[in-house]
Design a protein around this motif. Sequence first.
Motif, PDB file in Angstrom:
ATOM      1  N   SER A  75      -2.383  26.887 -27.712  1.00  0.00           N
ATOM      2  CA  SER A  75      -2.447  25.515 -28.205  1.00  0.00           C
ATOM      3  C   SER A  75      -1.054  24.983 -28.499  1.00  0.00           C
ATOM      4  O   SER A  75      -0.200  25.700 -29.034  1.00  0.00           O
ATOM      5  CB  SER A  75      -3.306  25.446 -29.476  1.00  0.00           C
ATOM      6  N   TRP A 251     -11.025  24.863 -35.525  1.00  0.00           N
ATOM      7  CA  TRP A 251     -10.685  25.737 -34.399  1.00  0.00           C
ATOM      8  C   TRP A 251     -11.549  25.459 -33.173  1.00  0.00           C
ATOM      9  O   TRP A 251     -11.122  25.701 -32.043  1.00  0.00           O
ATOM     10  CB  TRP A 251     -10.860  27.203 -34.806  1.00  0.00           C
ATOM     11  N   MET A 252     -12.765  24.958 -33.385  1.00  0.00           N
ATOM     12  CA  MET A 252     -13.649  24.745 -32.236  1.00  0.00           C
ATOM     13  C   MET A 252     -13.195  23.583 -31.368  1.00  0.00           C
ATOM     14  O   MET A 252     -13.609  23.456 -30.216  1.00  0.00           O
ATOM     15  CB  MET A 252     -15.092  24.535 -32.715  1.00  0.00           C
ATOM     16  N   ASP A 254      -9.748  22.884 -31.318  1.00  0.00           N
ATOM     17  CA  ASP A 254      -8.359  23.208 -30.985  1.00  0.00           C
ATOM     18  C   ASP A 254      -8.106  24.668 -31.360  1.00  0.00           C
ATOM     19  O   ASP A 254      -7.629  24.971 -32.445  1.00  0.00           O
ATOM     20  CB  ASP A 254      -7.412  22.283 -31.749  1.00  0.00           C
ATOM     21  N   MET A 255      -8.447  25.573 -30.443  1.00  0.00           N
ATOM     22  CA  MET A 255      -8.257  26.995 -30.713  1.00  0.00           C
ATOM     23  C   MET A 255      -6.789  27.367 -30.572  1.00  0.00           C
ATOM     24  O   MET A 255      -6.137  26.972 -29.603  1.00  0.00           O
ATOM     25  CB  MET A 255      -9.072  27.840 -29.735  1.00  0.00           C
ATOM     26  N   LYS A 258      -6.815  30.921 -26.364  1.00  0.00           N
ATOM     27  CA  LYS A 258      -8.031  30.786 -25.563  1.00  0.00           C
ATOM     28  C   LYS A 258      -9.073  31.827 -25.923  1.00  0.00           C
ATOM     29  O   LYS A 258     -10.277  31.595 -25.756  1.00  0.00           O
ATOM     30  CB  LYS A 258      -7.683  30.864 -24.083  1.00  0.00           C
ATOM     31  N   TRP A 260      -9.652  33.084 -28.934  1.00  0.00           N
ATOM     32  CA  TRP A 260      -9.860  33.065 -30.385  1.00  0.00           C
ATOM     33  C   TRP A 260     -11.337  33.277 -30.735  1.00  0.00           C
ATOM     34  O   TRP A 260     -11.668  33.910 -31.736  1.00  0.00           O
ATOM     35  CB  TRP A 260      -9.388  31.730 -30.935  1.00  0.00           C
ATOM     36  N   ILE A 261     -12.223  32.728 -29.899  1.00  0.00           N
ATOM     37  CA  ILE A 261     -13.670  32.811 -30.108  1.00  0.00           C
ATOM     38  C   ILE A 261     -14.272  33.606 -28.952  1.00  0.00           C
ATOM     39  O   ILE A 261     -13.908  33.398 -27.785  1.00  0.00           O
ATOM     40  CB  ILE A 261     -14.315  31.412 -30.168  1.00  0.00           C
ATOM     41  N   GLY A 265     -15.826  30.571 -26.422  1.00  0.00           N
ATOM     42  CA  GLY A 265     -16.279  29.481 -27.275  1.00  0.00           C
ATOM     43  C   GLY A 265     -17.650  28.950 -26.941  1.00  0.00           C
ATOM     44  O   GLY A 265     -18.053  27.903 -27.465  1.00  0.00           O
ATOM     45  N   LEU A 302     -16.029  35.224 -34.012  1.00  0.00           N
ATOM     46  CA  LEU A 302     -14.577  35.386 -33.930  1.00  0.00           C
ATOM     47  C   LEU A 302     -14.194  36.643 -33.146  1.00  0.00           C
ATOM     48  O   LEU A 302     -14.850  37.680 -33.249  1.00  0.00           O
ATOM     49  CB  LEU A 302     -13.981  35.463 -35.333  1.00  0.00           C
ATOM     50  N   LEU A 309      -5.343  36.368 -35.038  1.00  0.00           N
ATOM     51  CA  LEU A 309      -6.545  36.104 -35.813  1.00  0.00           C
ATOM     52  C   LEU A 309      -6.795  37.250 -36.802  1.00  0.00           C
ATOM     53  O   LEU A 309      -7.155  37.013 -37.961  1.00  0.00           O
ATOM     54  CB  LEU A 309      -7.757  35.932 -34.890  1.00  0.00           C
TER      55      LEU A 309
END
Length: 619
Positions: A75, A251-252, A254-255, A258, A260-261, A265, A302, A309
């Motif tokens: 990001s 975060w959903m 703007d993580m 890529k 992060w989730i 996502g 997560l 993270l």
Amino acid sequence: MRTTRLRFPACLATLSVVFSAQGVESGPQISPPNWWANMGASTLQLMVHAPDIAGSTVSVGDSTFKIDKVSSLDSKNYLFIDVDTSDLMPGDYALTFSKQGKQLYSALYTIEKRAHNSANRQGFNQKDTIYLVTPDRFANGDPSNDSVSGLQDKANRSAPGGRHGGDIQGLIDQLDYISSTGFTQIWSMPLLENAMDDHSYHGYAITDFYEIDPRYGTNSQYRQFSHQAGDEGVGIIMDMVLNHIGSNHPWMEDMPAKNWINHDGQFSPTTHRRESLHDPHGVQADQQAFSDGWFVPSMPDLNQRNPYLANYLIQNAIWWVEYANLSGIRVDTYSYSDKAFLSDWTARLTSEYPNLNIVGEEWTTNPVITAYWQAGSYRADNYASSLPSVMDFPLQDTLVNALKDKETWGTGLVSLYNLLAGDFIYGDPYNLVIFGDNHDMSRIYTQLEESYPLWDMAMTFLLTSRGIPQVYYGTEILMANPDSDDHGIIRSDFPGGWQGDKVNAFTQKGLSDEQRQAYNRIKSLLALRKDHPVVATGKFTHFAPADGIYVYFRTNDAGEGAMVILNKNNEVASVALSRFEPVLKRFSTAVGWQDKQSLSVKNAKVDVAPQSATVWLLQ
């Protein structure tokens, strides 16, 4: 993209932001919002969030603020700063963020003085009894924050899944009730911001890890709650969520990275097959299907394999322990997070706070799986776990069945005996958290078919057995959820917590005789634990049940002891004490805890009332 929220936390506004002259509208949000000097670890990683901050250079006006590395991920709006804190002294440090020689932002970052002996804080232990509270449903101390502008989920006390208005002020107002009843720890369901559209009251869909939900209060108010509880001799256990966030978390949109989730996502449900983590014949795909899957679409999962993270979550836990002076942590959905991360998380927390207690939720009735996570337990795969405690779901399930099932060779009280006989699999069975119910299951009074004698036996056992007992709010007044397993009904309002309530359990106004009896029983048992610590901390010794009678002891090396007799029969039972001579030979007299009857333990018999639990103090 969601507008960056400029935060001035209630933690005395430790982060101050100064805008540059370039016309940027949002200043940087830095997490953690402050830190402390002389922490055990000399590393700190700051997450900085601001428009187009990635790729910035960072300068500090003080050479003792040593920056080891500055990193950008995927990001453009996040920057990570690795700081060497070994030489940092308390004070404000000016950070300047620049690109191509032009200043974008500046901010003051505060390093505070650490509280004396903070690292050696004593966590909750066997001496304690935990009071679990659903804060939205306990007491409404400040009606003005029931609904908050900008947060979609408004107060609606008539809806089981709605927000009812309980808050931190309500907890503060009722500290005297909690402490005078005899509870020594409070575990509250999460209080952090849950900016969800509905069902936000439960707290497990966090949208800000550093901010108390304004419908509960403020960060400073939470700290005040902790300090006032400490003055009452009550510790605070924070409910933390490492596995997932709420779908409305920034975060959903703007993580930072890529990955992060989990699952890019996009919703992909977990299998809930926790057995796959321990299966010697299993495959990695099954393990990932369990760990990487989401609970529900509103709770993104997560990816703690991302080291940034992982650092964020570790530092967040440390920050709350230090900031709010916590005595413990309860970790939600413990086993669903990445195993390697959990190893690192527990190691870092217990290294920073050697005496802090942390209990993980692993909802399984299989004690082998429960034991796997506790520090000191045997693990065939040599997995490193520093988790001190685990919720004893196997004991909860077995206790209910033991009291309800018919007494046979293999069912009834013997099932409780059999389970406890397997305690050798635990690193420390005395440090397990034991309970009759919690916020996710029917209340113990309902599970026991609203039988007061069975409830009394269950609560007496839990408050005199090995482990650290936890009691759900309202258990002391026989709160129930008949004909419904809706969580909103299970988590009903505590009577008297709202102005105008016709029944007030805090003062016992309007309670039935049986409810008063239950409250007095709990209060008396908690006083017993305090007045005779051997009941809470002594060695646990039991004898195999026979004829519906189960007898166990708590003893210590100081010559103190207690004997507990459970009688499930519908008639008076005459119990010969000669069978228990291996323990009783150290003592001469048994005194009834309640009736003060005194008798010689030599060749004596004790008459025990039907469907009862009696306690004898040994001398």
